[in-house]
Structure formats: structure tokens, C-alpha cells
Design a protein around this motif. Sequence first.
Motif, PDB file in Angstrom:
ATOM      1  N   ASP A 168      43.670  34.097  30.537  1.00  0.00           N
ATOM      2  CA  ASP A 168      44.365  33.126  29.678  1.00  0.00           C
ATOM      3  C   ASP A 168      44.294  31.716  30.256  1.00  0.00           C
ATOM      4  N   SER A 169      44.315  31.631  31.589  1.00  0.00           N
ATOM      5  CA  SER A 169      44.359  30.308  32.220  1.00  0.00           C
ATOM      6  C   SER A 169      43.023  29.580  32.110  1.00  0.00           C
ATOM      7  N   LYS A 170      41.950  30.334  31.920  1.00  0.00           N
ATOM      8  CA  LYS A 170      40.586  29.771  31.920  1.00  0.00           C
ATOM      9  C   LYS A 170      40.249  29.078  33.248  1.00  0.00           C
ATOM     10  N   GLY A 171      41.039  29.368  34.287  1.00  0.00           N
ATOM     11  CA  GLY A 171      40.791  28.732  35.584  1.00  0.00           C
ATOM     12  C   GLY A 171      39.605  29.369  36.300  1.00  0.00           C
ATOM     13  N   GLU A 172      39.167  28.708  37.357  1.00  0.00           N
ATOM     14  CA  GLU A 172      38.037  29.228  38.136  1.00  0.00           C
ATOM     15  C   GLU A 172      38.421  29.528  39.572  1.00  0.00           C
ATOM     16  N   LYS A 173      39.569  28.993  40.009  1.00  0.00           N
ATOM     17  CA  LYS A 173      40.015  29.314  41.377  1.00  0.00           C
ATOM     18  C   LYS A 173      41.516  29.566  41.347  1.00  0.00           C
ATOM     19  N   PHE A 174      41.891  30.638  42.015  1.00  0.00           N
ATOM     20  CA  PHE A 174      43.257  31.131  41.889  1.00  0.00           C
ATOM     21  C   PHE A 174      43.918  31.345  43.246  1.00  0.00           C
ATOM     22  N   LEU A 175      45.186  30.962  43.309  1.00  0.00           N
ATOM     23  CA  LEU A 175      46.037  31.380  44.421  1.00  0.00           C
ATOM     24  C   LEU A 175      46.853  32.538  43.877  1.00  0.00           C
ATOM     25  N   ILE A 176      46.632  33.719  44.398  1.00  0.00           N
ATOM     26  CA  ILE A 176      47.396  34.880  43.927  1.00  0.00           C
ATOM     27  C   ILE A 176      48.445  35.183  44.996  1.00  0.00           C
ATOM     28  N   ASP A 177      49.683  34.989  44.601  1.00  0.00           N
ATOM     29  CA  ASP A 177      50.799  34.949  45.549  1.00  0.00           C
ATOM     30  C   ASP A 177      51.637  36.224  45.438  1.00  0.00           C
ATOM     31  N   GLY A 178      51.894  36.854  46.592  1.00  0.00           N
ATOM     32  CA  GLY A 178      52.699  38.082  46.601  1.00  0.00           C
ATOM     33  C   GLY A 178      51.882  39.302  46.202  1.00  0.00           C
ATOM     34  N   PHE A 179      50.601  39.222  46.385  1.00  0.00           N
ATOM     35  CA  PHE A 179      49.690  40.290  45.987  1.00  0.00           C
ATOM     36  C   PHE A 179      48.432  40.186  46.861  1.00  0.00           C
ATOM     37  N   PRO A 180      47.841  41.301  47.311  1.00  0.00           N
ATOM     38  CA  PRO A 180      48.262  42.683  47.175  1.00  0.00           C
ATOM     39  C   PRO A 180      49.369  43.031  48.170  1.00  0.00           C
ATOM     40  N   ARG A 181      50.349  43.758  47.659  1.00  0.00           N
ATOM     41  CA  ARG A 181      51.526  44.058  48.471  1.00  0.00           C
ATOM     42  C   ARG A 181      51.426  45.408  49.158  1.00  0.00           C
ATOM     43  N   ASN A 182      50.485  46.212  48.728  1.00  0.00           N
ATOM     44  CA  ASN A 182      50.224  47.474  49.425  1.00  0.00           C
ATOM     45  C   ASN A 182      48.755  47.824  49.221  1.00  0.00           C
ATOM     46  N   ASP A 183      48.328  48.904  49.848  1.00  0.00           N
ATOM     47  CA  ASP A 183      46.910  49.221  49.795  1.00  0.00           C
ATOM     48  C   ASP A 183      46.474  49.591  48.385  1.00  0.00           C
ATOM     49  N   GLU A 184      47.399  50.185  47.638  1.00  0.00           N
ATOM     50  CA  GLU A 184      47.046  50.545  46.249  1.00  0.00           C
ATOM     51  C   GLU A 184      46.798  49.282  45.418  1.00  0.00           C
ATOM     52  N   ASN A 185      47.668  48.264  45.559  1.00  0.00           N
ATOM     53  CA  ASN A 185      47.449  46.970  44.895  1.00  0.00           C
ATOM     54  C   ASN A 185      46.035  46.469  45.195  1.00  0.00           C
ATOM     55  N   ARG A 186      45.689  46.475  46.455  1.00  0.00           N
ATOM     56  CA  ARG A 186      44.392  45.943  46.884  1.00  0.00           C
ATOM     57  C   ARG A 186      43.239  46.719  46.253  1.00  0.00           C
ATOM     58  N   ALA A 187      43.340  48.048  46.336  1.00  0.00           N
ATOM     59  CA  ALA A 187      42.224  48.876  45.859  1.00  0.00           C
ATOM     60  C   ALA A 187      42.076  48.778  44.337  1.00  0.00           C
ATOM     61  N   VAL A 188      43.190  48.769  43.630  1.00  0.00           N
ATOM     62  CA  VAL A 188      43.106  48.709  42.166  1.00  0.00           C
ATOM     63  C   VAL A 188      42.541  47.361  41.720  1.00  0.00           C
ATOM     64  N   PHE A 189      42.951  46.297  42.389  1.00  0.00           N
ATOM     65  CA  PHE A 189      42.420  44.971  42.042  1.00  0.00           C
ATOM     66  C   PHE A 189      40.901  44.942  42.272  1.00  0.00           C
ATOM     67  N   GLU A 190      40.486  45.450  43.424  1.00  0.00           N
ATOM     68  CA  GLU A 190      39.045  45.450  43.717  1.00  0.00           C
ATOM     69  C   GLU A 190      38.282  46.283  42.706  1.00  0.00           C
ATOM     70  N   ARG A 191      38.852  47.449  42.379  1.00  0.00           N
ATOM     71  CA  ARG A 191      38.149  48.333  41.439  1.00  0.00           C
ATOM     72  C   ARG A 191      38.061  47.714  40.051  1.00  0.00           C
ATOM     73  N   MET A 192      39.138  47.089  39.629  1.00  0.00           N
ATOM     74  CA  MET A 192      39.151  46.570  38.259  1.00  0.00           C
ATOM     75  C   MET A 192      38.441  45.232  38.115  1.00  0.00           C
ATOM     76  N   THR A 193      38.290  44.489  39.202  1.00  0.00           N
ATOM     77  CA  THR A 193      37.676  43.165  39.058  1.00  0.00           C
ATOM     78  C   THR A 193      36.377  43.007  39.838  1.00  0.00           C
ATOM     79  N   GLY A 194      36.184  43.798  40.876  1.00  0.00           N
ATOM     80  CA  GLY A 194      35.023  43.600  41.743  1.00  0.00           C
ATOM     81  C   GLY A 194      35.152  42.371  42.630  1.00  0.00           C
ATOM     82  N   ILE A 195      36.305  41.720  42.602  1.00  0.00           N
ATOM     83  CA  ILE A 195      36.467  40.474  43.359  1.00  0.00           C
ATOM     84  C   ILE A 195      36.944  40.762  44.778  1.00  0.00           C
ATOM     85  N   ILE A 196      36.257  40.142  45.725  1.00  0.00           N
ATOM     86  CA  ILE A 196      36.712  40.155  47.120  1.00  0.00           C
ATOM     87  C   ILE A 196      37.286  38.755  47.373  1.00  0.00           C
TER      88      ILE A 196
END
Length: 305
Positions: A174-202
Motif C-alpha cells: 500500500d505504501s508503494k515505498g522502496e525502503k522500509f524500517l520494520i520495527d518490532g519484527f521479527p520478534r521470534n524465529d517463526e516471525n523471521r522464517a515466515v517473512f523470509e518464506r513469504m517474501t524472499g527478502i533478506i
Amino acid sequence: MAWAVRSLRRLQSAASSSQAVRLLESRSWIRNPRKVDVCAGQNFVLKQYSSETFWEVHGASLRTLSTTTYTTHEDASTTHEVSKGGSDDGTLTLTSKSPPRVVFILGGPGSGKGTQCQKIVDKFGFVHLSAGDLLRAEIQSGSQYGDMIKNMIKDGKIVPSEVTVRLLLKAMEDSKGEKFLIDGFPRNDENRAVFERMTGIIPEFILFFDCPEDEMERRVLGRNQGRVDDNKETMQKRLKVFIDFSVPVVKYYESMGKVHKVTATGSIDDIHTTIEPLFEQFSEAHSTGESQYATGKFDTSPTNN
Ligand SMILES: Nc1ncnc2c1ncn2[C@@H]1O[C@H](COP(=O)(O)OP(=O)(O)O)[C@@H](O)[C@H]1O
Ligand SMILES: Nc1ccn([C@@H]2O[C@H](COP(=O)(O)OP(=O)(O)O)[C@@H](O)[C@H]2O)c(=O)n1
């Protein structure tokens, strides 16, 4: 990747009007456009996971036949079926938008993440996404998950990652941004793994605010934003969750050499002065096109339909 291209060629040489190709693993951003030769009348199925707009399909006289959304056990997926019209063979070009660049901002409750993010946004033009703010907005929206999220926040627990990552992805789009500060995340290993799996972003790097517990507690209890979790009892639980689940994520990124640890006890301005050079370097690297991104997987294989 090579096997995929080979299988595609094989398929094309045997092409009939009903041949179809399924493009898999498109849940990751791809960095470079992929060109695929197509035969007249050939059908393609583009299977897209988890986010709706990261794919664009271009090609002369390509027609979208149908778009369906369905749910697998792990992701909502969207299937676009496209067909090259007319009688000529041609090229189907698949492109994705440039992958967004992400910096994770971590630290215990009250360590000053949100405060510093605001200053970075003002100066460097990042989009700031606070996972906690998104979850609180989701409660306000009357979502089906509202009660569950509210109870978990009240109890200092970590909300299931699928919920949080979906909110993050939607906010990123929605933001159409290109660079993000993601704050308070990932808060556990599951957060991290799901984000990586769903976005491919490191993430480009992780900024970790290191703050003594008594200082974090003092700040949270003095924050005065009417939050249901800013009380002594919930704060104790949040601190325990932070130590048990969030610190290991920081350690994980430390082992990858991605963590910049900042002492979070100085004045707001002093802390900003400490972290500013990191973002200056980031901006320079960004302007010369360097990135530490993992490239997304993008494989093709034939389908039966
Ligand atoms: N360096 C600092 N020194 C003193 N107070 C601070 C500092 N940074 C932030 N605060 C205050 O502490 C509280 C928590 O900060 P906040 O940025 O909301 O933390 P977080 O996002 O990590 O929970 C806020 O009231 C904020 O104004
Ligand atoms: N990735 C996240 C972030 C926050 N949350 C929830 O939201 C609460 C508040 O998070 P926050 O980041 O806004 O606040 P702080 O605890 O950092 O001050 C957490 O205690 C969790 O209950 C979550 O479940 N998952």
C-alpha cells in the motif's frame, strides 16, 4: 534454474494450443525480467503466493483468461492464467518490481525503536512500519483476528506470524515505498522464517537497541499512550518474551554479521547521531545499486492442464 528452462523448451517444442506452464516459487521477488518464448495460443498459469501485486506480465497480445484466488495450507495464492492471442509466436516477459530494501529495528519494549525510526524517516525517506502499530490498527478495524490479537498483546505474547506478516506485506504494498524500517519484527524465529518464506527478502541489516531492563520498564510505564500492555504486570511478561524469543533472533542475525548494536541509554539526539552514519552508508550503497538481497527462486515446470 537451467532444468526449468530446459523443461520449458521441451514443452514448447511439443506445444499444442492447450499446453500450459506453471511458474513456481513466485513468492519471491525476482530481480531481473525473465523472457519466455511462447507459441501461438499457448496458455500459461502464473502461480503467485502471498501478495497480489508484485508480478507484472507483459507481452504483445497477451490476454488474461482468468484470475482465481485460493488458499493452500500455508498461503493464499493467486493464479493468473494468460494466453497469447493471435497466430504469431512471441515472447512473454515476466518482470517484478525492484525488491524493496528492508532494515529490521529490534530491541526490547521501550528501548526507543519507534522514537529513532521517526528520526530516520524524517531524514532518509524510509517508510516506517511498526509491527505493533499494525496489529493495534487491525484490532481497531474490527478484523476477525481482533480479539485474538488484543488478548495476546494484553498478555505480552507474540501474535501468530502469518497474521503479522500479512499485515506487513499489505502495508508494504500500500505504501508503494522502496525502503522500509520494520520495527518490532521479527520478534521470534517463526516471525523471521515466515517473512523470509513469504517474501524472499533478506534484510540489509538489523539495528539492535541495547537497553537495560530497568530503563525499558521506566520508559514504558511513563509512555502514556493508553496502551493495554504498558503496565507493570504485562511489562514483566514482555521482558521475558523478549529474552526468551527475540534475543535468539538477534543472535541469529549476529551470526550472519548483520547486526549493528546500539547502546540505547543516551539522549534521543545522541543515539540518532550514532546511528545516522549507518543510514548515510546505506543511502550511498543504494544510489550505486549495491544490495545484499537474496535473489528469489523462479522455476518453471510443466502442468497437466
Ligand atoms: N533515549 C531515550 N531516553 C529517554 N527516553 C526515551 C528515549 N528514547 C525513547 N524514549 C521514550 O521512551 C518511551 C518508549 O520509546 P519508544 O520509542 O516508544 O520505544 P519502543 O518503540 O522501543 O517501544 C517513549 O515515551 C519515548 O519518548
Ligand atoms: N512482531 C510482533 C510485534 C508485536 N507484537 C505484539 O505487539 C505487542 C507490542 O509490540 P510493540 O512493538 O508495539 O511494542 P514494544 O513492546 O516494542 O514497545 C507485543 O508485546 C506483542 O504482543 C507481536 O505479536 N509480534
